[in-house]
Design a protein around this motif. Structure first.
Motif, PDB file in Angstrom:
ATOM      1  N   UNK A 199       0.823  -1.200   0.000  1.00 21.41           N
ATOM      2  CA  UNK A 199       0.000   0.000   0.000  1.00 21.41           C
ATOM      3  C   UNK A 199       0.864   1.258   0.000  1.00 21.41           C
ATOM      4  N   UNK A 200       0.390   2.294  -0.621  1.00 20.19           N
ATOM      5  CA  UNK A 200       1.123   3.539  -0.728  1.00 20.19           C
ATOM      6  C   UNK A 200       1.308   4.181   0.645  1.00 20.19           C
ATOM      7  N   UNK A 201       2.476   4.773   0.850  1.00 23.56           N
ATOM      8  CA  UNK A 201       2.764   5.476   2.097  1.00 23.56           C
ATOM      9  C   UNK A 201       2.540   6.978   1.941  1.00 23.56           C
ATOM     10  N   UNK A 202       2.075   7.410   0.763  1.00 23.62           N
ATOM     11  CA  UNK A 202       1.879   8.835   0.512  1.00 23.62           C
ATOM     12  C   UNK A 202       1.000   9.436   1.606  1.00 23.62           C
TER      13      UNK A 202
ATOM     14  N   UNK B 269      27.672  20.238   8.942  1.00 24.85           N
ATOM     15  CA  UNK B 269      27.585  19.038   9.776  1.00 24.85           C
ATOM     16  C   UNK B 269      27.084  17.874   8.943  1.00 24.85           C
ATOM     17  N   UNK B 270      27.697  16.701   9.109  1.00 25.80           N
ATOM     18  CA  UNK B 270      27.173  15.492   8.486  1.00 25.80           C
ATOM     19  C   UNK B 270      25.767  15.233   9.007  1.00 25.80           C
ATOM     20  N   UNK B 271      24.883  14.792   8.115  1.00 30.69           N
ATOM     21  CA  UNK B 271      23.452  14.632   8.414  1.00 30.69           C
ATOM     22  C   UNK B 271      23.035  13.318   7.784  1.00 30.69           C
ATOM     23  N   UNK B 272      22.698  12.331   8.619  1.00 34.48           N
ATOM     24  CA  UNK B 272      22.451  10.985   8.105  1.00 34.48           C
ATOM     25  C   UNK B 272      21.268  10.307   8.780  1.00 34.48           C
ATOM     26  N   UNK B 273      20.708   9.346   8.055  1.00 37.53           N
ATOM     27  CA  UNK B 273      19.781   8.391   8.650  1.00 37.53           C
ATOM     28  C   UNK B 273      20.641   7.197   9.041  1.00 37.53           C
ATOM     29  N   UNK B 274      20.531   6.793  10.311  1.00 36.75           N
ATOM     30  CA  UNK B 274      21.308   5.657  10.795  1.00 36.75           C
ATOM     31  C   UNK B 274      20.417   4.429  10.937  1.00 36.75           C
ATOM     32  N   UNK B 275      21.052   3.290  10.987  1.00 32.57           N
ATOM     33  CA  UNK B 275      20.430   1.981  10.825  1.00 32.57           C
ATOM     34  C   UNK B 275      19.525   1.504  11.961  1.00 32.57           C
ATOM     35  N   UNK B 276      19.693   2.039  13.170  1.00 30.46           N
ATOM     36  CA  UNK B 276      18.953   1.535  14.326  1.00 30.46           C
ATOM     37  C   UNK B 276      18.241   2.700  15.027  1.00 30.46           C
ATOM     38  N   UNK B 277      17.014   2.482  15.420  1.00 28.16           N
ATOM     39  CA  UNK B 277      16.228   3.499  16.111  1.00 28.16           C
ATOM     40  C   UNK B 277      16.535   3.545  17.597  1.00 28.16           C
TER      41      UNK B 277
ATOM     42  N   UNK C 197       8.502   5.511   4.154  1.00 29.25           N
ATOM     43  CA  UNK C 197       7.879   5.332   5.461  1.00 29.25           C
ATOM     44  C   UNK C 197       6.930   4.136   5.451  1.00 29.25           C
ATOM     45  N   UNK C 198       6.753   3.503   4.286  1.00 26.48           N
ATOM     46  CA  UNK C 198       5.903   2.316   4.171  1.00 26.48           C
ATOM     47  C   UNK C 198       6.479   1.204   5.050  1.00 26.48           C
ATOM     48  N   UNK C 199       5.628   0.497   5.747  1.00 25.03           N
ATOM     49  CA  UNK C 199       6.072  -0.492   6.733  1.00 25.03           C
ATOM     50  C   UNK C 199       6.811  -1.690   6.140  1.00 25.03           C
ATOM     51  N   UNK C 200       6.361  -2.223   5.039  1.00 24.27           N
ATOM     52  CA  UNK C 200       6.895  -3.496   4.553  1.00 24.27           C
ATOM     53  C   UNK C 200       7.797  -3.394   3.321  1.00 24.27           C
ATOM     54  N   UNK C 201       8.244  -2.199   2.989  1.00 24.14           N
ATOM     55  CA  UNK C 201       9.094  -2.027   1.807  1.00 24.14           C
ATOM     56  C   UNK C 201      10.561  -2.308   2.155  1.00 24.14           C
ATOM     57  N   UNK C 202      11.339  -2.695   1.163  1.00 20.81           N
ATOM     58  CA  UNK C 202      12.758  -2.990   1.371  1.00 20.81           C
ATOM     59  C   UNK C 202      13.531  -1.784   1.884  1.00 20.81           C
ATOM     60  N   UNK C 203      13.123  -0.574   1.506  1.00 24.79           N
ATOM     61  CA  UNK C 203      13.832   0.639   1.906  1.00 24.79           C
ATOM     62  C   UNK C 203      13.133   1.383   3.047  1.00 24.79           C
ATOM     63  N   UNK C 204      12.289   0.666   3.791  1.00 27.55           N
ATOM     64  CA  UNK C 204      11.565   1.288   4.895  1.00 27.55           C
ATOM     65  C   UNK C 204      12.497   1.602   6.059  1.00 27.55           C
ATOM     66  N   UNK C 205      12.385   2.825   6.582  1.00 27.21           N
ATOM     67  CA  UNK C 205      13.147   3.181   7.776  1.00 27.21           C
ATOM     68  C   UNK C 205      12.483   2.597   9.020  1.00 27.21           C
ATOM     69  N   UNK C 206      11.294   2.023   8.848  1.00 23.67           N
ATOM     70  CA  UNK C 206      10.580   1.382   9.951  1.00 23.67           C
ATOM     71  C   UNK C 206      10.701  -0.134   9.858  1.00 23.67           C
ATOM     72  N   UNK C 207      11.939  -0.621   9.713  1.00 21.38           N
ATOM     73  CA  UNK C 207      12.175  -2.057   9.729  1.00 21.38           C
ATOM     74  C   UNK C 207      12.129  -2.530  11.187  1.00 21.38           C
ATOM     75  N   UNK C 208      12.556  -3.739  11.466  1.00 19.87           N
ATOM     76  CA  UNK C 208      12.413  -4.338  12.792  1.00 19.87           C
ATOM     77  C   UNK C 208      13.050  -3.516  13.918  1.00 19.87           C
TER      78      UNK C 208
END
Length: 178
Positions: free
Chosen positions: A27-30, A72-80, A135-146
């Motif tokens: 489903x779309x995350x839009x 400043x370096x600005x990144x998304x990191x792997x773990x919440x 931001x889609x829950x089940x996509x390969x590139x989701x930042x909301x993985x496990x």
């Protein structure tokens, strides 16, 4: 007349196959939003980074204070996670295993974002767009993985090359759905 019926039948079959194929899509995350409340190493609140999913990617809006002037370096990191010293956030978010840096010959990983610039007053505001995350829950590139994801701001600018070199982590925020 028979040819016309055959064409109509084939087109109808193609339409059914197309509709059936769409049933399996994520489903779309839009319209979905998320935010990270940024804190310094001393626990002081430094601002917010908001993420909003659009039809072609994610808009990331930063509004942060308390930084040293400059890049400043600005990144998304792997773990919440941010505790105890922001190392819990792990490395840069790279679900496809890409290398680091916009100048990497094979392309950058999904967590690479342009440097964030703070003025003389320590305030940094920026809008950054990326189509490498969702931001889609089940996509390969989701930042909301496990284990979720976090935003990290570093002490120095990112090199944009294969070696990050952005220095210490000076701010961290766990990304949460808004």
């Amino acid at each position: 007349m028979k040819m016309r019926r055959l064409i109509v039948a084939v087109l109808g079959l193609l339409a059914l196959v197309g509709m059936a194929a769409c049933q399996g899509e994520t489903p779309s995350a839009v319209g979905q939003q998320a935010a990270a409340s940024m804190s310094g190493t001393d626990g002081a609140a430094l601002g917010t980074v908001v993420l909003a999913e659009g039809p072609n990617g994610v808009l990331i809006s930063a509004d942060v204070t308390g930084l040293s002037p400059g890049a400043h370096g600005f990144h998304i990191h792997d773990v919440g996670a941010c505790t105890p010293d922001f190392s819990a956030a792990g490395g840069h978010f790279a679900p496809g295993g890409e290398g680091h840096g916009f100048q990497h010959e094979d392309g950058s990983h999904a967590g690479d974002l342009p440097n964030l610039y703070a003025g003389a007053d320590g305030v940094a505001r920026a809008d950054v767009f990326t189509n490498k995350i969702t931001l889609a829950a089940d996509a390969d590139t989701s930042i909301f993985d496990a284990d979720g994801s976090a935003i990290i701001i570093h002490a120095k600018p990112d090199s944009y090359g294969p070696d990050p070199g952005a220095g210490d982590r000076v701010a961290c925020g766990v990304i949460r759905r808004a």
